[in-house]
Design an enzyme around this catalytic site. Structure first.
Site, PDB file in Angstrom:
ATOM      1  N   THR A  11      53.733 -39.868 -14.891  1.00 19.22           N
ATOM      2  CA  THR A  11      54.103 -39.259 -13.603  1.00 19.22           C
ATOM      3  C   THR A  11      53.259 -38.031 -13.267  1.00 19.22           C
ATOM      4  O   THR A  11      53.349 -37.511 -12.159  1.00 19.22           O
ATOM      5  CB  THR A  11      55.591 -38.857 -13.596  1.00 19.22           C
ATOM      6  OG1 THR A  11      55.838 -37.938 -14.672  1.00 19.22           O
ATOM      7  CG2 THR A  11      56.481 -40.083 -13.770  1.00 19.22           C
ATOM      8  N   GLY A  12      52.440 -37.565 -14.207  1.00 17.05           N
ATOM      9  CA  GLY A  12      51.586 -36.402 -13.945  1.00 17.05           C
ATOM     10  C   GLY A  12      50.306 -36.782 -13.219  1.00 17.05           C
ATOM     11  O   GLY A  12      50.002 -37.973 -13.038  1.00 17.05           O
ATOM     12  N   SER A  40      62.175 -37.649 -16.002  1.00 21.06           N
ATOM     13  CA  SER A  40      61.462 -38.473 -15.026  1.00 21.06           C
ATOM     14  C   SER A  40      61.763 -39.956 -15.191  1.00 21.06           C
ATOM     15  O   SER A  40      61.100 -40.798 -14.577  1.00 21.06           O
ATOM     16  CB  SER A  40      59.947 -38.254 -15.149  1.00 21.06           C
ATOM     17  OG  SER A  40      59.588 -36.916 -14.919  1.00 21.06           O
ATOM     18  N   ARG A  99      41.090 -32.305 -30.792  1.00 19.45           N
ATOM     19  CA  ARG A  99      39.653 -32.269 -30.484  1.00 19.45           C
ATOM     20  C   ARG A  99      38.810 -31.690 -31.612  1.00 19.45           C
ATOM     21  O   ARG A  99      37.657 -32.066 -31.780  1.00 19.45           O
ATOM     22  CB  ARG A  99      39.414 -31.451 -29.201  1.00 19.45           C
ATOM     23  CG  ARG A  99      39.914 -32.130 -27.939  1.00 19.45           C
ATOM     24  CD  ARG A  99      39.743 -31.219 -26.747  1.00 19.45           C
ATOM     25  NE  ARG A  99      40.380 -31.777 -25.561  1.00 19.45           N
ATOM     26  CZ  ARG A  99      40.705 -31.068 -24.490  1.00 19.45           C
ATOM     27  NH1 ARG A  99      40.451 -29.766 -24.455  1.00 19.45           N
ATOM     28  NH2 ARG A  99      41.279 -31.650 -23.462  1.00 19.45           N
ATOM     29  N   CYS A 130      37.840 -31.007 -19.713  1.00 15.91           N
ATOM     30  CA  CYS A 130      37.246 -31.480 -18.460  1.00 15.91           C
ATOM     31  C   CYS A 130      35.885 -30.852 -18.180  1.00 15.91           C
ATOM     32  O   CYS A 130      34.946 -31.548 -17.759  1.00 15.91           O
ATOM     33  CB  CYS A 130      38.195 -31.216 -17.296  1.00 15.91           C
ATOM     34  SG  CYS A 130      38.798 -29.524 -17.200  1.00 15.91           S
ATOM     35  N   GLN A 157      35.841 -23.939 -11.572  1.00  6.71           N
ATOM     36  CA  GLN A 157      36.817 -24.979 -11.873  1.00  6.71           C
ATOM     37  C   GLN A 157      37.986 -24.987 -10.893  1.00  6.71           C
ATOM     38  O   GLN A 157      38.597 -23.954 -10.616  1.00  6.71           O
ATOM     39  CB  GLN A 157      37.314 -24.831 -13.317  1.00  6.71           C
ATOM     40  CG  GLN A 157      36.196 -25.048 -14.330  1.00  6.71           C
ATOM     41  CD  GLN A 157      36.618 -24.874 -15.780  1.00  6.71           C
ATOM     42  OE1 GLN A 157      35.919 -24.220 -16.556  1.00  6.71           O
ATOM     43  NE2 GLN A 157      37.745 -25.454 -16.162  1.00  6.71           N
ATOM     44  N   GLY A 161      42.925 -28.541 -12.494  1.00 10.08           N
ATOM     45  CA  GLY A 161      42.806 -28.455 -13.944  1.00 10.08           C
ATOM     46  C   GLY A 161      43.997 -27.790 -14.593  1.00 10.08           C
ATOM     47  O   GLY A 161      44.217 -27.927 -15.799  1.00 10.08           O
ATOM     48  N   LYS A 215      36.090 -23.608 -26.013  1.00  6.05           N
ATOM     49  CA  LYS A 215      36.157 -25.078 -26.043  1.00  6.05           C
ATOM     50  C   LYS A 215      34.811 -25.693 -25.673  1.00  6.05           C
ATOM     51  O   LYS A 215      34.365 -26.661 -26.307  1.00  6.05           O
ATOM     52  CB  LYS A 215      37.222 -25.583 -25.064  1.00  6.05           C
ATOM     53  CG  LYS A 215      38.652 -25.329 -25.480  1.00  6.05           C
ATOM     54  CD  LYS A 215      39.597 -25.761 -24.352  1.00  6.05           C
ATOM     55  CE  LYS A 215      41.029 -25.399 -24.635  1.00  6.05           C
ATOM     56  NZ  LYS A 215      41.918 -25.736 -23.490  1.00  6.05           N
ATOM     57  N   HIS A 243      35.215 -29.943 -10.329  1.00  5.67           N
ATOM     58  CA  HIS A 243      34.629 -28.792 -11.018  1.00  5.67           C
ATOM     59  C   HIS A 243      33.132 -28.733 -10.754  1.00  5.67           C
ATOM     60  O   HIS A 243      32.440 -29.752 -10.793  1.00  5.67           O
ATOM     61  CB  HIS A 243      34.826 -28.906 -12.531  1.00  5.67           C
ATOM     62  CG  HIS A 243      36.231 -28.705 -13.000  1.00  5.67           C
ATOM     63  ND1 HIS A 243      37.262 -28.349 -12.168  1.00  5.67           N
ATOM     64  CD2 HIS A 243      36.765 -28.822 -14.255  1.00  5.67           C
ATOM     65  CE1 HIS A 243      38.379 -28.242 -12.883  1.00  5.67           C
ATOM     66  NE2 HIS A 243      38.106 -28.521 -14.141  1.00  5.67           N
TER      67      HIS A 243
END
Length: 340
Positions: A11-12, A40, A99, A130, A157, A161, A215, A243
């Site tokens: 749902t996002g 949700s 990550r 991203c 950005q 985001g 990151k 972005h």
């Protein structure tokens, strides 16, 4: 024969994009499930011509499912991704949780597709940040030709985001500025984002950089080459989606701008829009809804030996998140699972 695929966080913003892209790219699917939190439960989401009702993540049994595309925060991922992986379902995770785990491959399919083959250590594959994803797509073909020594990048950005609440904040602040009777205090960001830029994404670290900047450094090294030096300044701008990045490269060997332009034109996932005239470049508005990473303003940097500048834009909800996750699923299917 197709795959049984789960989209977690359906749902996002990113979860919905994952469903859209799976349908658009005709990913070979025999069965699909859309999962969300209990609050949700039953929310309807689109998958091509179908309408799916979300199921409860807490109660879902991942056994017998091939892949799960996760688009939820790190806290929830920490709880549910290991359960899915233990059940034999390969997790493709969009959060930052895995990550930097040496046992989890961090993959951008145009750059390091072979890395997916390392998924079996934990049955998890990580999707990069991203801002990193779009940059490394452009770096890799140039690095293969002339070897990049150093990257200096400044990002611009969009608020998407930060999620739906940030999109709403930009919209509501903009309206309140035009209508002084409306008052709106910043909630998502520490300062006003409408008609402003904020040089602060994620938390501050001891050395003065932000975690978003860190990151980009760590992920570029893991995906492309550990020897590349990277320094970043990450800025939030009042744009809804897309972005932008101003990138300066220093190479070990000379790379002429014309050759760089030709290399990028031939590279997978890239669209070069580089005319030296008014409007002869790509902007975030131009890239929304597109699969490509757009490169413009390619030019020599004469202030250093073997220097090059260019401008890079991409839809952060697509290449920066949902599209890359689907491409990982495609790569995993082609290289390892081989069902579709």
């Amino acid at each position: 024969m197709g795959y049984k695929v789960v989209v977690v966080g359906a749902t996002g913003n990113v979860g919905r994009e994952m469903l859209n892209i799976l349908a658009e790219r005709q990913f070979p699917i025999d069965e699909i499930a859309a999962l969300a939190s209990r609050r949700s439960l039953g929310t309807e989401v689109s998958f091509g011509d179908q309408t799916l009702k979300t199921q409860d993540l807490e109660q879902f049994d991942f056994a017998g499912w091939d892949m799960a595309l996760f688009a939820i925060g790190s806290d929830a991922t920490k709880e549910y991704a290991p359960k899915a992986a233990k059940a034999g379902c390969v997790v493709i995770d969009n959060s930052s949780l895995y990550r930097y785990d040496p046992d989890v491959p961090l993959v951008v399919p145009e750059v390091n597709p072979e890395a997916v083959e390392g998924y079996s250590k934990k049955n998890i594959i990580a999707n990069p940040n991203c801002s990193t994803a779009q940059m490394v797509v452009a770096l890799k073909p140039l690095h293969d030709r002339a070897k990049i020594k150093r990257v200096v990048v400044s990002t611009y950005q969009s608020v998407s985001g930060s999620g739906k609440e940030a999109i709403d904040e930009l919209w509501d602040q903009t309206k309140s500025i035009y209508n002084p009777t409306d008052e709106y205090e910043p909630k998502v960001y520490p300062k006003q984002i409408a008609f402003n830029v904020i040089p602060h994404i994620d938390v501050f670290l001891e050395d003065g950089s932000t975690k978003e900047e860190w990151k980009m450094v760590a992920e570029t090294k893991k995906i492309v080459d550990t020897s590349i030096k990277v320094t970043a300044t990450c800025v939030r701008v009042p744009v809804f989606v897309g972005h932008g990045e101003a990138i300066n490269l220093e190479f070990e060997d000379h790379l002429d701008e014309a050759e760089a332009r030709d290399i990028l034109r031939e590279a997978p996932g890239i669209m070069v829009v580089d005319k030296r005239e008014d409007g002869g470049y790509a902007t975030p508005v131009d890239c929304v809804g597109d699969f490509a990473t757009f490169i413009s303003r390619i030019r020599q940097d004469s202030t250093i030996d073997n220097g090059l500048n260019f401008w890079c834009v991409s839809d952060n909800l697509r290449k920066g998140a949902a599209l890359n996750a689907v491409q990982i699923a495609e790569t995993l299917g082609q290289r390892v699972l081989k069902k579709g």
